[in-house]
Design an enzyme around this catalytic site. Structure first.
Site, PDB file in Angstrom:
ATOM      1  N   GLU A   1     -34.101  36.673 -40.535  1.00 15.92           N
ATOM      2  CA  GLU A   1     -34.115  38.026 -39.973  1.00 15.92           C
ATOM      3  C   GLU A   1     -35.348  38.231 -39.108  1.00 15.92           C
ATOM      4  O   GLU A   1     -35.272  38.771 -38.011  1.00 15.92           O
ATOM      5  CB  GLU A   1     -34.092  39.071 -41.100  1.00 15.92           C
ATOM      6  CG  GLU A   1     -33.866  40.499 -40.610  1.00 15.92           C
ATOM      7  CD  GLU A   1     -35.141  41.272 -40.314  1.00 15.92           C
ATOM      8  OE1 GLU A   1     -35.046  42.348 -39.703  1.00 15.92           O
ATOM      9  OE2 GLU A   1     -36.239  40.817 -40.667  1.00 15.92           O
TER      10      GLU A   1
ATOM     11  N   ASP B   1     -33.534  46.803 -46.619  1.00 15.44           N
ATOM     12  CA  ASP B   1     -34.632  46.097 -45.959  1.00 15.44           C
ATOM     13  C   ASP B   1     -35.738  47.072 -45.558  1.00 15.44           C
ATOM     14  O   ASP B   1     -36.314  46.972 -44.492  1.00 15.44           O
ATOM     15  CB  ASP B   1     -34.099  45.344 -44.723  1.00 15.44           C
ATOM     16  CG  ASP B   1     -35.161  44.453 -44.097  1.00 15.44           C
ATOM     17  OD1 ASP B   1     -36.175  44.173 -44.768  1.00 15.44           O
ATOM     18  OD2 ASP B   1     -34.990  44.052 -42.932  1.00 15.44           O
TER      19      ASP B   1
HETATM   20 ZN   LIG Z   1     -37.295  42.814 -43.496  1.00 14.66          ZN
END
Ligand SMILES: [Zn+2]
Length: 261
Positions: free
Chosen positions: A130, A158
């Site tokens: 990511e 997240d």
């Molecule tokens: Zn992250």
């Protein structure tokens, strides 16, 4: 890139435009930045010594990690819950995004523990890469498309393992209305922030095939004390707050699975 004053610099990505010179760049801590500003204010100029050992290493092969509960009515249609496995190597990546990974696993474990039989297939996905290019998220969406796996909804955590406040959303107005209609069920658990724009970086590539995107919204007051720093270690994550987030995610998955979106 910090919400507090300390000596810990935050790391992150640096991008150069094609036609621009590639000048070296480093992040410095908020305390150092303030000191530098003071000196420049007073002296008009500053002379500093800077040493850095950064280097670009070649790519290596890595993988998304996926766990699945099979759907009873629509096994070929999916609800995904996920976080990302990779982190900046200065810390443990405990809030970013170890929290999201364990919450995604826990969200399905809770349903299993309750002996819930989902209508749709449920997947916990730990996305890779990511932080440095989203290649895990992109590849996941590509493979889903190739294999004709219809993804009705995706939920990402997240934003740190802090006390949950609600869910952000990207999708149609009708779907947002549906999410907000669940407020009486979610509000008693402190989940009031329902439907403000958002979702998640890893699940973003699924949007082009019409997947409704949700993001866990925890209390954000302390996230940037730790995010992308050497201070993002496991001792900074409160177990109870982490569990509340996982339970909130589990509740949302249950609602989407049982009532549709
Ligand atoms: Zn992250």
């Amino acid at each position: 890139m910090a919400s507090n004053n300390d000596d810990i610099p935050h790391t992150g990505s640096l991008r150069y435009d094609e036609d621009q010179p590639k000048i070296p760049a480093v992040a410095i801590s908020t305390n150092d930045a303030n000191l530098l500003s003071e000196v420049i204010d007073k002296e008009g100029t500053a002379k500093i010594y800077l040493e850095t050992h950064c280097e670009m290493l070649p790519d290596i092969l890595s993988y998304n990690v996926i766990g699945e509960m099979n759907g009873t009515e629509r096994p070929d249609e999916y609800i995904v819950v996920g976080g990302h496995l990779d982190s900046w190597d200065v810390g443990h990546g405990a809030h970013d995004d170890g929290s999201g990974c364990v919450q995604s696993i826990e969200a399905l474990r809770i349903l299993q523990e309750l002996d819930y039989k989902p209508r749709y297939s449920l997947r916990a996905v730990m996305f890779m890469n990511e932080e440095n290019g989203l290649r895990g998220g992109r590849e996941y969406a590509l493979q889903a498309d190739k294999k004709n796996e219809k993804h009705i909804a995706a939920l990402e955590s997240d934003s740190g393992g802090f006390t949950p406040r609600g869910f952000s959303f990207t999708g149609t107005d009708a779907q947002r209305k549906k999410l907000r209609s669940w407020a009486p069920l979610l509000n008693p658990y402190g989940l009031h922030d329902l439907g403000s724009p958002g979702g998640g970086a890893d699940i973003g590539p699924l949007r082009s095939s019409g997947t409704a995107l949700f993001g866990l919204r925890p209390d954000s007051q302390r996230y940037f004390n730790y995010h992308h720093t050497a201070a993002d270690t496991f001792d900074k994550v409160d177990k109870r707050e982490l569990e509340l987030g996982a339970a909130a995610m589990s509740a949302l998955i249950y609602l989407i699975d049982s009532k549709g979106i």
